[in-house]
Motif scaffolding. Structure first.
Motif, short mmCIF file in Angstrom:
data_model
loop_
_atom_site.label_atom_id
_atom_site.label_comp_id
_atom_site.label_asym_id
_atom_site.label_seq_id
_atom_site.Cartn_x
_atom_site.Cartn_y
_atom_site.Cartn_z
N ALA A 1 -4.33 -20.49 0.63
CA ALA A 1 -3.76 -19.19 0.98
C ALA A 1 -4.59 -18.53 2.09
O ALA A 1 -4.06 -17.85 2.98
N ALA A 2 -5.90 -18.77 2.03
CA ALA A 2 -6.80 -18.15 3.01
C ALA A 2 -6.38 -18.50 4.44
O ALA A 2 -6.42 -17.66 5.33
N LYS A 3 -5.98 -19.74 4.65
CA LYS A 3 -5.57 -20.17 5.99
C LYS A 3 -4.30 -19.44 6.39
O LYS A 3 -4.19 -18.93 7.50
N ALA A 4 -3.34 -19.40 5.45
CA ALA A 4 -2.05 -18.82 5.77
C ALA A 4 -2.15 -17.30 6.01
O ALA A 4 -1.45 -16.75 6.85
N TYR A 5 -3.01 -16.65 5.23
CA TYR A 5 -3.07 -15.18 5.33
C TYR A 5 -4.29 -14.69 6.11
O TYR A 5 -4.56 -13.50 6.20
#
Ligand code: ARG
Length: 590
Positions: free
Chosen positions: A47-51
């Motif tokens: 999720a860190a990459k996406a957000y």
């Protein structure tokens, strides 16, 4: 029952979504650091990459949402962004009580029951059952049982090899030895004798003799081929003889399979498919699928994506004779007509993989099967001896299955009588049961496609990753349960009411037991009995650890004692159900 991993995943997915992230990041897996936690979620990293946020920040937000839920005893975010999870004992207690009270210990039946045919065993008439056929029988039987356990309609078919040159060879050899037999008198029009002119042992001597002789004598082989042709084209005497061969062989095979706890629903043979051939061939020609190549009738099956050459599938030889392919394709026609299976699974030596690839492609291309019929090949590796070469007798010959079983049972008998005083007959019966677990578990615990070493000493050991060890564990549990009953306890409707956090080994056992439904479901989906084996091995180890750490019958707190007994009961049920789907059973005592 819903799988634990799904229950947790749902909670985590909701937590992610409540924090404004996509649900998919809530995927849970069993922890690979059991020293830190029981389950884990790595979604914050993705999720860190996406957000475009630090993973630990996301993990912290999600943990906030999860940490007060009753099903967890711990939810923690750790660098760089893992979420570590432990389940609460309260939740696990309820889950295990439900498992105890639910059919199949909480393993749900498949939503859609399919009709699945399993083609396994595959022995050849008149040839002794040897260890090469052992694997197919053992693996196929276990898949059949797993499939049924999952609620499918499973039909096991032995698919006897009864149609090849071996028949002509036997006939030719019989004629050479006993030309006066009425089967060879062409002018004879009466009834043929009901009794076979040979016993199974004679038959098993005749075939190898004929086969060896034919290799040295071309004219003899020619005669055998001619006999095969005549047999296949209605020669009455030969057909009567062939019926005798079949009957004598099948009786013997049935006895052998019974010893292995292997049972087929259908005793179909290659010859049963023959009547379907002419129409099938005509259909393939009419629809432009089959064409002549050097006189032979073939269907192209190569595909663009192929990285290796897949030769055309030959349907008829140039002399018009049918082949192994032809029989297998016609068998598919027959199976579709009689059973309309959703799936056909072939459990055959992996050396036949390319062959089956051709057959499957051909069946699909020529639409012998419906689009939604799946054809699956489960190829198994070779069973080797300790020298790494295919398993042989000490004298170097082909090991007959019967002898192998006898040898293992003898070994087991020695062990059992060494261990303690036991009446001879009882020891013999026990040896049979434990011996079978040694053979079957020894085979099934390896991934099917791999070759493995059949190591009598290791497989019959009561310690380590073996069938006897699993049975030993079951017997141990049974004996505690029996003592509990002798002391006036009742196991009817028993529930876990009190488990305490301080007994780590009890919690580990509940956690391991609770994985059961997921394991069976997955093992069947992947046609992987070895996954059931590795699961019960872990479960048995976890139980034995608990057993050594815990006072069970001597526990003074009645509620605690009852809970332990409930846990034992569940463990025992799971182990017994699991060996049941693997195809063997437990002894009462060992
Ligand atoms: N009888 C064959 C053999 O011994 C195995 C049959 C496998 N099944 C099939 N449908 N071809 O090799």
């Amino acid at each position: 029952m819903e799988k634990i991993i799904d229950i947790i995943t749902k909670e985590a997915a909701k937590a992610f979504s409540d924090c404004g992230y996509e649900e998919k990041y809530g995927m849970i897996s069993v922890s690979n650091r059991p020293d830190l936690c029981e389950y884990q979620c790595n979604g914050a990293m993705a999720a860190a990459k996406a957000y475009k946020k630090a993973p630990i920040m996301i993990a912290n937000e999600v943990v906030e949402k999860l940490k007060d839920k009753e099903i967890f005893s711990m939810v923690e975010a750790v660098m760089p962004g893992f979420i570590n999870i432990k389940l609460s004992l309260e939740f696990l207690k309820t889950y295990m009580n439900d498992m105890l009270n639910t059919e199949n210990q909480g393993c749900e039946k498949a939503k859609e029951a399919k009709t699945i045919m399993i083609d396994y065993g595959g022995p050849n008439v008149a040839k002794p059952l040897h260890v090469g056929h052992l694997r197919s029988a053992i693996i196929g039987e276990s898949l059949k049982r797993m499939g049924r356990f999952m609620g499918h309609k499973v039909i096991g078919d032995v698919h006897l090899g009864d149609w090849g040159l071996q028949m002509g060879l036997i006939i030719t050899e019989m004629k050479k030895r006993q030309p006066e037999l009425v089967y060879f008198d062409e002018s004879y029009t009466g009834e043929y004798p009901p009794e076979a002119p040979f016993t199974i042992s004679e038959l098993e001597e005749i075939y190898p003799a004929a086969s060896a002789y034919s290799k040295e004598h071309p004219e003899y082989k020619e005669e055998a081929m001619q006999a095969t042709y005549l047999l296949q084209h209605g020669n009455r005497g030969y057909q009567a003889l062939w019926n005798h061969i079949l009957e004598v062989s099948v009786n013997d095979l049935k006895k052998n399979y019974e010893k292995l706890n292997v049972e087929f629903d259908l005793w179909k043979k290659e010859s049963d498919a023959q009547p379907y051939i002419p129409e099938m061939v005509q259909y393939m020609k009419d629809n432009g699928y089959a064409y002549l190549s050097d006189g032979a009738l073939v269907v192209d099956v190569k595909e663009e994506k192929d990285t290796k050459e897949i030769p055309p599938c030959m349907i008829l030889k140039s002399d018009g004779a049918s082949l192994y392919n032809t029989t297998d394709l016609a068998t598919i026609v027959e199976r579709m007509k009689l059973f309309r299976p959703d799936e056909i699974i072939y459990v055959v030596d992996k050396r036949q993989e390319l062959y089956f690839e051709q057959v499957f492609r051909c069946a699909r291309k020529t639409k012998l099967v419906e689009e939604d019929t799946s054809l699956r090949f489960l190829g198994f590796g070779t069973m080797n001896g300790k020298d790494g070469k295919p398993f042989k007798t000490r004298a170097g010959g082909v090991m007959r299955l019967e002898h192998l079983i006898g040898e293992i049972n003898e070994e087991m008998f020695q062990k059992i009588t060494q261990n303690h005083e036991v009446e001879e007959n009882e020891a013999k019966d026990t040896a049979k049961i434990v011996g079978l677990s040694a053979i079957k578990y020894g085979d099934l615990s390896n991934q099917a496609s791999k070759d493995y070493v059949f190591d009598v000493e290791r497989f019959t050991s009561f310690e380590g990753n073996t069938g006897p060890y699993i049975l030993y564990t079951i017997v141990r549990i049974k004996s505690i349960l029996n003592k509990y009953k002798e002391q006036g306890g009742s196991i009817e409707g028993l529930q876990a009411v009190k488990l305490d956090e301080t007994n780590e080994s009890a919690k580990s056992l509940v956690l391991e037991a609770a994985r059961f439904n997921g394991v069976i479901e997955n093992a069947f989906a992947e046609l992987a009995p070895h996954k059931v084996c590795s699961y019960i091995y872990n479960l048995a180890n976890t139980f034995n650890h608990f057993y050594h750490e815990t006072k069970i019958l001597a526990e003074e707190d009645e509620e605690k004692k009852e809970s332990y007994i409930a846990l034992l009961l569940l463990t025992e049920k799971i182990l017994e159900t699991s060996i049941g789907v693997l195809g063997f059973e437990a002894a009462e005592r060992m």
